[in-house]
Design a protein around this motif. Structure first.
Motif, PDB file in Angstrom:
ATOM      1  N   LYS A   1       5.638  -8.832  48.676  1.00 55.44           N
ATOM      2  CA  LYS A   1       4.711  -8.306  47.674  1.00 55.44           C
ATOM      3  C   LYS A   1       5.139  -6.878  47.365  1.00 55.44           C
ATOM      4  CE  LYS A   1       0.074  -6.902  48.368  1.00 55.44           C
ATOM      5  NZ  LYS A   1      -1.268  -7.203  48.843  1.00 55.44           N
ATOM      6  N   ARG A   2       4.950  -6.474  46.128  1.00 61.52           N
ATOM      7  CA  ARG A   2       5.307  -5.093  45.769  1.00 61.52           C
ATOM      8  C   ARG A   2       4.372  -4.109  46.465  1.00 61.52           C
ATOM      9  NH1 ARG A   2       9.244  -4.032  42.212  1.00 61.52           N
ATOM     10  NH2 ARG A   2       9.778  -5.656  40.727  1.00 61.52           N
ATOM     11  N   ALA A   3       4.959  -3.087  47.055  1.00 61.64           N
ATOM     12  CA  ALA A   3       4.184  -2.048  47.731  1.00 61.64           C
ATOM     13  C   ALA A   3       3.687  -1.035  46.698  1.00 61.64           C
ATOM     14  CB  ALA A   3       5.051  -1.344  48.762  1.00 61.64           C
ATOM     15  N   VAL A   4       2.531  -0.454  46.963  1.00 63.78           N
ATOM     16  CA  VAL A   4       2.008   0.626  46.122  1.00 63.78           C
ATOM     17  C   VAL A   4       2.350   1.937  46.824  1.00 63.78           C
ATOM     18  CG1 VAL A   4      -0.050   1.658  45.109  1.00 63.78           C
ATOM     19  CG2 VAL A   4       0.158  -0.830  45.247  1.00 63.78           C
ATOM     20  N   VAL A   5       3.094   2.805  46.124  1.00 64.84           N
ATOM     21  CA  VAL A   5       3.543   4.073  46.707  1.00 64.84           C
ATOM     22  C   VAL A   5       3.092   5.229  45.826  1.00 64.84           C
ATOM     23  CG1 VAL A   5       5.531   3.042  47.859  1.00 64.84           C
ATOM     24  CG2 VAL A   5       5.781   3.891  45.544  1.00 64.84           C
ATOM     25  N   GLN A   6       3.189   6.422  46.352  1.00 63.03           N
ATOM     26  CA  GLN A   6       2.832   7.634  45.620  1.00 63.03           C
ATOM     27  C   GLN A   6       4.094   8.244  45.000  1.00 63.03           C
ATOM     28  OE1 GLN A   6      -0.357   9.101  45.504  1.00 63.03           O
ATOM     29  NE2 GLN A   6      -1.151   7.273  46.509  1.00 63.03           N
TER      30      GLN A   6
ATOM     31  N   GLY B   1      -0.111 -14.538  45.579  1.00 63.26           N
ATOM     32  CA  GLY B   1      -0.361 -14.564  44.138  1.00 63.26           C
ATOM     33  C   GLY B   1       0.935 -14.728  43.362  1.00 63.26           C
ATOM     34  N   ALA B   2       0.807 -14.915  42.070  1.00 62.79           N
ATOM     35  CA  ALA B   2       1.979 -15.124  41.218  1.00 62.79           C
ATOM     36  C   ALA B   2       2.838 -13.869  41.077  1.00 62.79           C
ATOM     37  CB  ALA B   2       1.549 -15.617  39.848  1.00 62.79           C
ATOM     38  N   SER B   3       2.319 -12.710  41.439  1.00 59.08           N
ATOM     39  CA  SER B   3       3.114 -11.479  41.360  1.00 59.08           C
ATOM     40  C   SER B   3       4.007 -11.301  42.590  1.00 59.08           C
ATOM     41  CB  SER B   3       2.195 -10.271  41.211  1.00 59.08           C
ATOM     42  OG  SER B   3       1.368 -10.146  42.355  1.00 59.08           O
ATOM     43  N   TRP B   4       3.870 -12.159  43.572  1.00 59.70           N
ATOM     44  CA  TRP B   4       4.683 -12.096  44.776  1.00 59.70           C
ATOM     45  C   TRP B   4       6.013 -12.788  44.519  1.00 59.70           C
ATOM     46  CZ3 TRP B   4       2.084 -12.384  50.124  1.00 59.70           C
ATOM     47  CH2 TRP B   4       0.859 -11.709  50.113  1.00 59.70           C
TER      48      TRP B   4
ATOM     49  N   PHE C   1      16.466 -15.317  46.383  1.00 56.49           N
ATOM     50  CA  PHE C   1      15.023 -15.157  46.243  1.00 56.49           C
ATOM     51  C   PHE C   1      14.493 -15.960  45.061  1.00 56.49           C
ATOM     52  CE2 PHE C   1      16.779 -11.754  43.695  1.00 56.49           C
ATOM     53  CZ  PHE C   1      15.983 -11.762  42.550  1.00 56.49           C
ATOM     54  N   PHE C   2      13.192 -16.199  45.083  1.00 51.51           N
ATOM     55  CA  PHE C   2      12.523 -17.027  44.086  1.00 51.51           C
ATOM     56  C   PHE C   2      11.268 -16.309  43.597  1.00 51.51           C
ATOM     57  CE2 PHE C   2      14.475 -19.538  47.398  1.00 51.51           C
ATOM     58  CZ  PHE C   2      15.228 -20.465  46.711  1.00 51.51           C
ATOM     59  N   ASN C   3      11.044 -16.339  42.284  1.00 48.84           N
ATOM     60  CA  ASN C   3       9.805 -15.820  41.719  1.00 48.84           C
ATOM     61  C   ASN C   3       8.783 -16.939  41.675  1.00 48.84           C
ATOM     62  OD1 ASN C   3      10.756 -13.241  41.307  1.00 48.84           O
ATOM     63  ND2 ASN C   3      11.585 -13.734  39.302  1.00 48.84           N
ATOM     64  N   ILE C   4       7.544 -16.631  42.008  1.00 48.23           N
ATOM     65  CA  ILE C   4       6.474 -17.621  42.044  1.00 48.23           C
ATOM     66  C   ILE C   4       5.855 -17.731  40.659  1.00 48.23           C
ATOM     67  CG2 ILE C   4       4.246 -18.211  43.052  1.00 48.23           C
ATOM     68  CD1 ILE C   4       5.150 -16.557  45.534  1.00 48.23           C
ATOM     69  N   LYS C   5       5.765 -18.953  40.139  1.00 48.44           N
ATOM     70  CA  LYS C   5       5.189 -19.202  38.815  1.00 48.44           C
ATOM     71  C   LYS C   5       3.761 -19.724  38.909  1.00 48.44           C
ATOM     72  CE  LYS C   5       8.598 -17.927  36.356  1.00 48.44           C
ATOM     73  NZ  LYS C   5       8.470 -16.725  35.557  1.00 48.44           N
ATOM     74  N   THR C   6       3.555 -20.790  39.689  1.00 50.25           N
ATOM     75  CA  THR C   6       2.212 -21.364  39.836  1.00 50.25           C
ATOM     76  C   THR C   6       1.971 -21.727  41.296  1.00 50.25           C
ATOM     77  OG1 THR C   6       2.978 -23.612  39.400  1.00 50.25           O
ATOM     78  CG2 THR C   6       2.202 -22.354  37.516  1.00 50.25           C
TER      79      THR C   6
END
Length: 126
Positions: free
Chosen positions: A18-23, A80-83, A100-105
């Motif tokens: 999952k994308r990390a939230v950074v400052q 989630g689909a953003s992962w 790697f694979f992007n999640i669609k559904t």
């Protein structure tokens, strides 16, 4: 050949990211790079057949759709689909997953909550 089910069918090992939230330098929250969240056993099958046109179109664009099946648990239900997910067996080179694979559904195929099935695409930028 008979279709395997149960633990023996989950012959692949994948890691969900999952994308990390950074400052940033100004103190604002921005999305960063992907970070590993958890690893789990899975079944990864190339998608063929049923929807021939969309599968053919994806292949012409150098994309390969797959069905990814994992056991349902609190971790997999949070995905989630953003992962994205990567093949742990292929590993990581210079901090980047090799495959790697992007999640669609994401669906619950049997409506009993035992498994979670995802349509994922290999070859697409994140």
């Amino acid at each position: 050949m008979a279709k395997r089910s149960g633990a023996g069918a989950l012959s692949c090992r994948v890691t969900f990211q999952k994308r990390a939230v950074v400052q940033d330098e100004y103190g604002n929250s921005v999305t960063g790079d992907f970070a590993d969240v958890f690893s789990i056993s899975a079944r990864l099958q190339p998608k063929f057949g049923a929807d021939v046109e969309s599968v053919t179109a994806a292949r012409l664009a150098a994309l390969q759709p797959y069905n990814l099946t994992v056991r349902s648990c609190s971790d997999t239900r949070a995905v989630g689909a953003s992962w994205r997910v990567y093949d742990t067996r292929r590993g990581v080179v210079d901090g980047k997953p090799v495959r790697f694979f992007n999640i669609k559904t994401i669906v619950n195929p049997d409506e009993r909550g035992a498994m979670v099935e995802m349509l994922v695409v290999e070859g697409e930028s994140s």
